[in-house]
Design a protein around this motif. Structure first.
Motif, PDB file in Angstrom:
ATOM      1  N   SER A  84      29.847  64.884   6.233  1.00 59.45           N
ATOM      2  CA  SER A  84      30.952  63.775   6.967  1.00 59.45           C
ATOM      3  C   SER A  84      31.267  64.098   8.204  1.00 59.45           C
ATOM      4  O   SER A  84      31.281  65.305   8.991  1.00 59.45           O
ATOM      5  N   THR A  85      31.764  62.386   8.489  1.00 58.21           N
ATOM      6  CA  THR A  85      32.161  62.298   9.848  1.00 58.21           C
ATOM      7  C   THR A  85      33.307  62.307  10.150  1.00 58.21           C
ATOM      8  O   THR A  85      33.990  61.632  10.408  1.00 58.21           O
TER       9      THR A  85
ATOM     10  N   LEU B 259      32.167  64.009  19.187  1.00 57.04           N
ATOM     11  CA  LEU B 259      31.913  63.185  19.093  1.00 57.04           C
ATOM     12  C   LEU B 259      30.099  63.062  18.722  1.00 57.04           C
ATOM     13  O   LEU B 259      29.521  63.039  17.694  1.00 57.04           O
ATOM     14  N   ILE B 260      29.777  64.579  19.151  1.00 53.69           N
ATOM     15  CA  ILE B 260      28.523  64.700  19.223  1.00 53.69           C
ATOM     16  C   ILE B 260      27.850  65.757  17.891  1.00 53.69           C
ATOM     17  O   ILE B 260      27.027  65.200  17.107  1.00 53.69           O
ATOM     18  N   ILE B 261      29.434  65.570  17.244  1.00 52.90           N
ATOM     19  CA  ILE B 261      29.117  67.262  15.799  1.00 52.90           C
ATOM     20  C   ILE B 261      29.028  65.475  14.884  1.00 52.90           C
ATOM     21  O   ILE B 261      28.097  65.658  14.137  1.00 52.90           O
ATOM     22  N   GLN B 262      29.640  64.386  14.686  1.00 53.42           N
ATOM     23  CA  GLN B 262      29.723  63.787  13.940  1.00 53.42           C
ATOM     24  C   GLN B 262      28.592  62.699  13.879  1.00 53.42           C
ATOM     25  O   GLN B 262      28.151  62.296  13.190  1.00 53.42           O
TER      26      GLN B 262
ATOM     27  N   LEU C 190      32.414  72.933   8.870  1.00 49.26           N
ATOM     28  CA  LEU C 190      32.382  71.913   9.888  1.00 49.26           C
ATOM     29  C   LEU C 190      34.011  71.923  10.661  1.00 49.26           C
ATOM     30  O   LEU C 190      34.640  71.713   9.405  1.00 49.26           O
ATOM     31  N   LEU C 191      34.312  72.167  11.395  1.00 46.27           N
ATOM     32  CA  LEU C 191      35.669  72.640  11.722  1.00 46.27           C
ATOM     33  C   LEU C 191      36.344  72.216  12.908  1.00 46.27           C
ATOM     34  O   LEU C 191      36.351  71.791  13.995  1.00 46.27           O
TER      35      LEU C 191
END
Length: 171
Positions: free
Chosen positions: A149-150, A137-140, A126-127
């Protein structure tokens, strides 16, 4: 020395990092030719003893070029000793980090109709530091839904390097 063709598809470089770790383990047995799957369509695999393909998942999908390559080269792949591994963040969870329990690996096997002789699933990274604001935003959102993790101030590498080395030894 035997020759191995190693093809990869990566978004942020974690799959290539895994391939480099595999290459380090097998360097006394194989000479590796490493190629990005985006840069090749047809390869004469006759000169290789083994073919390994590694691909990462982004936003729930593997690279379309991976499927195109497999479809175009399925006969050659099946004629060789071959392996495929999938890199995704879902594999960070113990109950989803095997080929049998990982939804992305199962989707690949269904969609591609190629059944690799060896299969593996590795957790990626998760980079947040590499993502633009939209990707962040999308990955959060995905991480929030899946319990990840956000915190965008920290990059997290979930790859189990011992598992990668164990897989490499089976090659």
């Amino acid at each position: 020395m035997k020759k191995m063709l190693v093809l990869y598809s990566t978004v942020d470089g974690q799959t290539l990092k895994i391939i480099k770790a595999i290459e380090e383990v097998i360097s006394n047995q194989y000479t590796c030719e490493i190629m990005n799957i985006d840069e090749c369509e047809h390869i004469d695999m006759a000169i290789f003893d083994k073919v390994v393909i590694g691909a990462s998942v982004r936003y729930g999908h593997l690279n379309k070029k991976l499927y195109q390559f497999v479809a175009a080269n399925k006969t050659q792949l099946e004629a060789k000793d071959n392996s495929f591994f999938c890199v995704n963040l879902t594999a960070r969870k113990a109950e989803k980090n095997t080929p049998e329990t990982n939804a992305y690996m199962q989707a690949f096997l269904e969609k591609s109709s190629w059944v690799p002789k060896q299969q593996a699933v590795f957790a990626g990274a998760l980079l947040y530091s590499k993502y633009n604001w939209w990707q962040t935003l999308i990955i959060q959102l995905i991480m929030k839904i899946t319990g990840g993790s956000t915190d965008k101030t920290n990059d997290i590498e979930f790859t189990d390097w011992d598992k990668v080395k164990s897989f490499a030894k089976t090659l």
